[in-house]
Each structure stands twice: as C-alpha cells, then as structure tokens.
Scaffold this active site. Sequence first.
Site, PDB file in Angstrom:
ATOM      1  N   ASP A   8       0.733  -0.851   0.073  1.00 40.54           N
ATOM      2  CA  ASP A   8      -0.275   0.142  -0.008  1.00 40.54           C
ATOM      3  C   ASP A   8       0.870   1.177  -0.189  1.00 40.54           C
ATOM      4  O   ASP A   8       1.546   1.391   0.923  1.00 40.54           O
ATOM      5  CB  ASP A   8      -0.922  -0.459   1.209  1.00 40.54           C
ATOM      6  CG  ASP A   8      -2.472   0.722   1.107  1.00 40.54           C
ATOM      7  OD1 ASP A   8      -1.832   1.911  -0.119  1.00 40.54           O
ATOM      8  OD2 ASP A   8      -2.753   1.145   1.914  1.00 40.54           O
ATOM      9  N   MET A   9       1.082   2.504  -0.789  1.00 37.37           N
ATOM     10  CA  MET A   9       1.350   3.277  -1.000  1.00 37.37           C
ATOM     11  C   MET A   9       0.864   4.466   0.126  1.00 37.37           C
ATOM     12  O   MET A   9      -0.242   4.272  -0.267  1.00 37.37           O
ATOM     13  CB  MET A   9       1.453   3.771  -2.464  1.00 37.37           C
ATOM     14  CG  MET A   9       1.830   3.040  -3.366  1.00 37.37           C
ATOM     15  SD  MET A   9       3.370   2.162  -3.190  1.00 37.37           S
ATOM     16  CE  MET A   9       4.671   3.777  -3.695  1.00 37.37           C
ATOM     17  N   ASP A 105      -3.227   2.607  -5.977  1.00 31.75           N
ATOM     18  CA  ASP A 105      -2.157   2.717  -4.996  1.00 31.75           C
ATOM     19  C   ASP A 105      -1.294   1.656  -4.275  1.00 31.75           C
ATOM     20  O   ASP A 105      -1.252   0.760  -3.394  1.00 31.75           O
ATOM     21  CB  ASP A 105      -2.372   3.881  -4.707  1.00 31.75           C
ATOM     22  CG  ASP A 105      -3.686   4.044  -3.615  1.00 31.75           C
ATOM     23  OD1 ASP A 105      -4.075   2.783  -3.514  1.00 31.75           O
ATOM     24  OD2 ASP A 105      -2.814   4.612  -2.856  1.00 31.75           O
ATOM     25  N   GLU A 106      -2.162  -0.399  -4.481  1.00 30.01           N
ATOM     26  CA  GLU A 106      -2.095  -1.218  -4.556  1.00 30.01           C
ATOM     27  C   GLU A 106      -2.216  -2.243  -4.653  1.00 30.01           C
ATOM     28  O   GLU A 106      -2.657  -2.672  -6.141  1.00 30.01           O
ATOM     29  CB  GLU A 106      -3.377  -1.098  -2.986  1.00 30.01           C
ATOM     30  CG  GLU A 106      -3.663  -0.405  -1.828  1.00 30.01           C
ATOM     31  CD  GLU A 106      -5.446  -0.390  -1.303  1.00 30.01           C
ATOM     32  OE1 GLU A 106      -5.622  -1.828  -1.792  1.00 30.01           O
ATOM     33  OE2 GLU A 106      -5.475  -0.148  -0.816  1.00 30.01           O
TER      34      GLU A 106
END
Length: 342
Positions: A8-9, A105-106
Amino acid sequence: MRRILHIDMDAFFAAVEQKRHPELIGKPVVIGGSGDPTERGVVSTASYEARKYGIHSAMPLRTAYKLCPEAVFLPVDYEEYSRVSEKVKNILREFSPIMEDVGIDEAFLDISESAESSEEIAKKIKEKIKKELDLTCSIGISKNKLLAKIASDFKKPDGLTIINERDIERIIWPLPVRKLWGVGPKTEAYLKTIEINTIGELAALPLEKLIEHFGPSYGGYLYEASKGIDESPLVTHWEPKSSSREITFQKDTDNWQTIAKTLAELAKDVADDIKRSGYLCRTVTVKIRFEDFKTYTRAKTMTEFTDSNEVIRKAAFEALGRLELKKRVRLIGVRVGNLKKV
DNA sequence: TCTGGGGTCCTCTTTCTC
DNA sequence: TCTGGAGAAAGAGGACCC
C-alpha cells in the site's frame, strides 16, 4: 501455506506531488477535485502533515479548507499518478509474476513459490521503491489477502507487519469491525445495534445468526472473514464490466440546455472510452442525482452491440426521458454495460 | 450545509418467454 | 384463447472499495 503480501503506497497522490515539487515536502498538501478548495469536490489524498489537521480522504474540499486554510490544494493528476503506479507495479512483478492490482496505489503479491523469506522480500521491495522512485509504502504479510490487507494498515507510513495464524485472536479480534474488508459504515452501524463492535465479537456469532441478519452470501462471508479465513485467489487479469462518466455541477441546475448538453458530452466521452479500449456495449444507463441527493438510474438495453456515439447518446436521452426532472439536478452520469470485446 | 468519480457485486423486483 | 407458473434477463437501488 500461501504467502501473500499487500503493498500500500503511503499517501500516494500527495507523495508523488511532493516528489515533483520538493518545496511541498513537509507541508500539508491536499489533492482533490479541481484543486480549488472553494469548489465542489472531495479530498482524494492528504499528506501526513495535512492529516494532523483532521483532513482525510472523502472529506469535502471546503471542509478541508476550513480545517487548514494554509494547506496547499492541488488538482488530481491521474495521468502522472498512473505513470508512477506502473513503475511501482513493474518493481513488484520482479518479485513474483502473480500480482493483483487493487487500484492505483495498492497491490497483492503471491510469493508462495519464492525461496526467500517473506520479510526479506518485503524489505527488498521497500528498498527498491525507495531507491528508484523515492516513495515509501506499507506492506502487510500473511497467509491470505484479507489478513495481508489488515496487516499493511497496521503500521503506516513505511510499515512492515506480519500476521501469523496464532496472531488472529490477539491482533485481529480486538479490532473494530470496520477494519474488515467489506464492512462499511452501514454494516458497522447495523452491527452496533446488535452490540457487535469488534471482529472478535463478530467471530463469536454462529453462522445461522449471521445468515439470518445478512443473507447467505454476505453472512457466509462475514463468518469466515471474522475468523481470518480467505481462500480467494489473486486475480491477475480481468475484463471490465462497465464504463462510466459522471459530473457534479458546481451549482445545482434546472436548466434543460445545460443538462442536455452535459448528457451529450458524457455520452460521447464513454463512447470514446470504450472505442479506445476496444469494447462494444449493449446497455446504457443514465444516472441523476437531485439537489436533495436522491439518486435515480434508468437503463436502456439495445438489441445490437455498439460503440457509436450517436446510438449511445440516443439511448441515454431515451433513458433520461423516463425520469421526471422536477427538482434541480446536482449530478448527471452515463454508464455503459454489457460489454463485449471487439 | 455538506456529501467526487470510477468501478464491482449483491439483492430484489419487474418483464419477457416458453 | 385464457391463465398460471417457472426461469432467464433486465432494471433499479444500495453497499462497498480505492
């Protein structure tokens, strides 16, 4: 046993902006809408500095502005974030070909076949993303997607958390039900009425009770999820089911010209979208949200598949014609479904 | 007074077809 | 021709996710 990573960013959109505008590092940055906090729109991502003011995702921009007027407000630049996202995903694929995209983003990564320890792999991924992209991420490690996702949320930013079988009771069960994937505000509120607040309390309910309250599908899911059971595989490839465009007017409108012009534009946008990605559609759905936030949809299914702008526009207007426009319109949208690859 | 936009999936109801 | 039922497909709404 499977070994799954959830990556996860950290505050992704804000981090990308801070990277290309270094003067923003250390400042509260809010990404959302058009970037104008006096206009309608919500927060997509707030930097950790902005979160200190109580700003979080999905909050109206105007509210965020009240909480922190000195924050830097920026518009969402999906193209840029997508470019960076692709680079992140490419790094992940170097560690395993079995990767599931979860939005921009994941991602999940199945490293079951790797000889190295999960922790070693996670550390290497973090190092590589930091070195090559100057971004940080949080990683969760467990035996399935459900637990890996809860794990990645445990320590943020730049965290690394492992959840083992024996940790379920100690770590998972005390958490609020809302932490379970698939439990949103409605289910949380409902569970509260039957005095279920934690995942452990949910896990103590017999299957029959859950089915009684939530039906066989969702009830069965909650029964297993609350016990950390999740055998779902990583989905490495999927076909889109629908494609849509919608817009919220800056001011609610009852002007037919505005509504019609916008609908025609949205219809053209979706037609262009599916044409570009090589799909035909058979169902066109129009969505209207009125000033009181009540939302209605009307659909039209055609006999033939199409990607024609005119055909989609006509179907959209036909569907709109079945809605009474007695209140001012806040949002209008067009969705096409029943997709088929050309 | 506020509540985006792009999706998926599920459930219930209505409509169609045999 | 009328009626009813079963099952599929379509339509509508809602919850959820990022």
